[in-house]
Scaffold this active site. Structure first.
Site, PDB file in Angstrom:
ATOM      1  N   TYR A   1     -13.616   6.979  -6.078  1.00  0.00           N
ATOM      2  CA  TYR A   1     -13.694   5.522  -5.903  1.00  0.00           C
ATOM      3  C   TYR A   1     -13.205   4.838  -7.169  1.00  0.00           C
ATOM      4  O   TYR A   1     -13.529   5.252  -8.283  1.00  0.00           O
ATOM      5  CB  TYR A   1     -15.139   5.102  -5.642  1.00  0.00           C
ATOM      6  CG  TYR A   1     -15.429   4.734  -4.214  1.00  0.00           C
ATOM      7  CD1 TYR A   1     -14.743   3.682  -3.607  1.00  0.00           C
ATOM      8  CD2 TYR A   1     -16.376   5.416  -3.472  1.00  0.00           C
ATOM      9  CE1 TYR A   1     -15.005   3.324  -2.298  1.00  0.00           C
ATOM     10  CE2 TYR A   1     -16.643   5.072  -2.155  1.00  0.00           C
ATOM     11  CZ  TYR A   1     -15.945   4.020  -1.574  1.00  0.00           C
ATOM     12  OH  TYR A   1     -16.202   3.676  -0.281  1.00  0.00           O
TER      13      TYR A   1
ATOM     14  N   GLU B   1     -12.601   0.915  -7.442  1.00  0.00           N
ATOM     15  CA  GLU B   1     -12.411  -0.522  -7.248  1.00  0.00           C
ATOM     16  C   GLU B   1     -12.021  -1.198  -8.557  1.00  0.00           C
ATOM     17  O   GLU B   1     -12.541  -0.871  -9.622  1.00  0.00           O
ATOM     18  CB  GLU B   1     -13.687  -1.187  -6.718  1.00  0.00           C
ATOM     19  CG  GLU B   1     -14.008  -0.828  -5.280  1.00  0.00           C
ATOM     20  CD  GLU B   1     -15.129   0.173  -5.214  1.00  0.00           C
ATOM     21  OE1 GLU B   1     -15.195   1.029  -6.112  1.00  0.00           O
ATOM     22  OE2 GLU B   1     -15.929   0.092  -4.265  1.00  0.00           O
TER      23      GLU B   1
ATOM     24  N   ASP C   1       9.212 -10.477   3.106  1.00  0.00           N
ATOM     25  CA  ASP C   1       8.623  -9.228   3.584  1.00  0.00           C
ATOM     26  C   ASP C   1       9.790  -8.275   3.860  1.00  0.00           C
ATOM     27  O   ASP C   1      10.455  -8.362   4.883  1.00  0.00           O
ATOM     28  CB  ASP C   1       7.821  -9.494   4.855  1.00  0.00           C
ATOM     29  CG  ASP C   1       7.250  -8.226   5.475  1.00  0.00           C
ATOM     30  OD1 ASP C   1       7.549  -7.132   4.960  1.00  0.00           O
ATOM     31  OD2 ASP C   1       6.528  -8.333   6.485  1.00  0.00           O
TER      32      ASP C   1
ATOM     33  N   THR D   1       5.999  -2.468   3.166  1.00  0.00           N
ATOM     34  CA  THR D   1       5.430  -1.162   3.438  1.00  0.00           C
ATOM     35  C   THR D   1       6.252  -0.157   2.635  1.00  0.00           C
ATOM     36  O   THR D   1       7.257  -0.499   2.019  1.00  0.00           O
ATOM     37  CB  THR D   1       5.512  -0.804   4.927  1.00  0.00           C
ATOM     38  OG1 THR D   1       6.879  -0.943   5.343  1.00  0.00           O
ATOM     39  CG2 THR D   1       4.641  -1.683   5.767  1.00  0.00           C
TER      40      THR D   1
ATOM     41  N   LYS E   1       8.842   3.250   5.674  1.00  0.00           N
ATOM     42  CA  LYS E   1       9.988   3.036   6.568  1.00  0.00           C
ATOM     43  C   LYS E   1      11.251   3.565   5.884  1.00  0.00           C
ATOM     44  O   LYS E   1      11.348   4.750   5.597  1.00  0.00           O
ATOM     45  CB  LYS E   1      10.062   1.563   6.954  1.00  0.00           C
ATOM     46  CG  LYS E   1       8.828   1.080   7.737  1.00  0.00           C
ATOM     47  CD  LYS E   1       8.990  -0.355   8.170  1.00  0.00           C
ATOM     48  CE  LYS E   1       7.848  -0.812   9.070  1.00  0.00           C
ATOM     49  NZ  LYS E   1       6.602  -1.121   8.340  1.00  0.00           N
TER      50      LYS E   1
ATOM     51  N   ARG F   1       2.450   6.149   3.983  1.00  0.00           N
ATOM     52  CA  ARG F   1       2.057   4.892   4.630  1.00  0.00           C
ATOM     53  C   ARG F   1       1.219   4.098   3.633  1.00  0.00           C
ATOM     54  O   ARG F   1       0.070   4.434   3.358  1.00  0.00           O
ATOM     55  CB  ARG F   1       1.269   5.162   5.909  1.00  0.00           C
ATOM     56  CG  ARG F   1       2.041   5.971   6.932  1.00  0.00           C
ATOM     57  CD  ARG F   1       1.284   6.071   8.237  1.00  0.00           C
ATOM     58  NE  ARG F   1       1.216   4.767   8.897  1.00  0.00           N
ATOM     59  CZ  ARG F   1       2.166   4.286   9.706  1.00  0.00           C
ATOM     60  NH1 ARG F   1       3.259   4.981   9.933  1.00  0.00           N
ATOM     61  NH2 ARG F   1       2.023   3.111  10.271  1.00  0.00           N
TER      62      ARG F   1
END
Length: 480
Positions: free
Chosen positions: A68, A70, A224, A250, A253, A259
């Site tokens: 973790y 954060e 985008d 992203t 692609k 991903r």
């Protein structure tokens, strides 16, 4: 503290056909991988999908998934993040380098889980609830997260639920973005943010014109570039960073990574502007970082960030540029061959990695062609074209070349694929002639259609001859 690197092959293949693979097949894996059979024996044409490398997948399966973290590097809410900080800083540095950006002028957040969360985090950081945005309409090739709602007013995405959206459209005559109409609507609507980029738009963007429109109506400009980020990194598409305030993407692609998602933002001094205080600075960094965490996400996916760092390194190789050039050449070859048979491609061609096939002149819907292609071991997707009102039975199909180019296919191979698509459409027309236009009638016993079975056999014989990035058949537990 140094992190042991995962087992990765660093050999550089020569530029050319072999370079299209850019690391994917030579690394050995200690664990066998069972890949769905249709992936090896089928033709993958979904424009938003690709085959990533084994090195990326090894990072995704690393122990980094256990931690973790954060917060941002150097400012975590948990202890023990020295290695995580090192990985994330490496990823951020590679992201800026891969897109040829000056770290003094641009920053990047690599924590978004994917593209849609990246977009919503950018909007959350830049806007107040219900402020106005304009994005390309979905039937014009836009994306759900750009503010889409139906003709009946139903708000489909969180973007249109939490912000006031007015879409702009392509020209019904040309299929290109109608910049004159966009400017007219923007001056009336006065959006706070204009969004450019699409999910089914086969042409490049006039970013200079968009910047001028944004400045004229007092808006920020967000690009985008999810679909074309690989093209931008390879400098095979117009550079959106020159004119945009924020750029989202992203990474799975055309960039061929895991991903994941990224948000790039301007930083440092703003250019001089009338009515603006002297020495004004961009204030996007803190707002966007805060929107990602703690506003919208919890702990970053550290294995994903490491995999992205691997993919970004691969994207800076000469082999990747050769790959992207082949992606574009293959899309042109595919589109030209279909048009030579009299079929209609939106904008009469392409400048990027996809073509959008308008099936309405044939009296077909995209869902029927998608279904027949699925049964023929060809994967593509039904897609709206300008003027469509239904997303379930739209008037077109979207066809992309990145995934099969990753398998080493070149122009002549995509001409062959275009022939298979032609055969699929002929089958659709014959079935529809026999059974009528209702979809439920169309699909009855379609699996038993002899023409489909013959096409599937031909497709699978063709596809199995090409290598598959990311795994070795010899390592697979389950053999053909």
């Amino acid at each position: 503290m140094a992190m042991a690197a995962p087992h990765v092959s660093h050999s550089q293949p020569p530029v050319g056909r072999a370079a299209l693979f850019a690391h994917p097949t030579t690394a050995q894996s200690s664990s066998p991988l069972r890949l769905p059979l249709h992936r090896r024996t089928g033709i993958e044409l979904i424009a938003s999908e690709n085959f990533t490398s084994l090195a990326v997948m090894e990072a995704l399966g690393s122990p980094l998934t256990n931690k973790y973290s954060e917060g941002m590097p150097g400012a975590r809410y948990y202890g023990g993040n020295e290695v995580i900080d090192e990985v994330e800083e490496l990823c951020r540095a590679r992201a800026l380098k891969a897109f040829h950006l000056d770290p003094a002028s641009w920053g990047v957040n690599v924590q978004p889980y994917s593209g849609s969360p990246a977009n919503f985090a950018a909007y959350t950081g830049l806007l107040q609830p219900h402020e106005r945005i304009m994005g390309l309409d979905l039937p014009s090739g836009g994306h759900l997260t750009h503010g889409y709602y139906t003709a009946g007013g139903k708000k489909i995405s969180a973007t249109s639920i939490y912000f006031s959206s007015l879409p702009y459209k392509v020209s019904s005559d040309t299929g290109y973005v109608d910049y004159d109409r966009l400017e007219e609507k923007a001056m009336d609507f006065r959006p706070k943010l204009i969004i450019c980029g699409g999910s089914a738009y086969p042409r490049d963007w006039d970013y200079a014109r968009l910047r001028a429109i944004a400045d004229k109506c007092g808006a920020m400009l967000l690009c985008d570039m999810a679909h074309i980020s690989g093209l931008v990194a390879a400098q095979e598409a117009t550079n959106p960073f020159e004119y945009s305030d924020v750029v989202t993407t992203t990474t799975h692609k055309s960039l061929r990574g895991p991903r994941s998602g990224m948000i790039f933002y301007r930083k440092g001094p703003k250019p001089p502007k009338k009515g603006q205080p002297e020495g004004a600075l961009y204030d996007y960094e803190d707002k966007i970082n805060f929107a990602v965490f703690p506003s919208l996400q919890g702990g970053p996916h550290n294995h994903q960030i490491a995999a992205l760092a691997v993919g970004l390194k691969q994207a800076m190789s000469p082999g990747f540029k050769a790959y992207i050039q082949q992606v574009k050449a293959n899309a042109v070859a595919l589109g030209n061959h279909l048009m030579s048979k009299g079929y209609k491609m939106v904008t009469d061609g392409t400048e990027n990695h996809l073509v959008l096939w308008d099936l309405r002149p044939l009296g077909l819907s995209g869902n029927k062609v998608e279904k027949v292609c699925d049964l023929s071991s060809i994967t593509l997707n039904k897609n709206a074209v300008f003027g469509d009102s239904s997303a379930l039975a739209p008037g077109g199909v979207r066809i992309g070349t990145p995934a099969m180019t990753s398998r080493g296919l070149v122009e002549k191979d995509f001409v062959k694929i275009a022939e298979y698509l032609h055969q699929a459409v002929v089958i659709c027309l014959n079935v529809q002639k026999q059974r009528g236009k209702r979809y439920n009638d169309f699909i009855v016993d379609l699996e038993k259609n002899k023409d489909i079975a013959e096409l599937r056999a031909e497709v699978e014989k063709f596809a199995i001859a090409f290598e598959m990035p990311g795994f070795l058949v010899s390592d697979m537990k389950y053999k053909d």
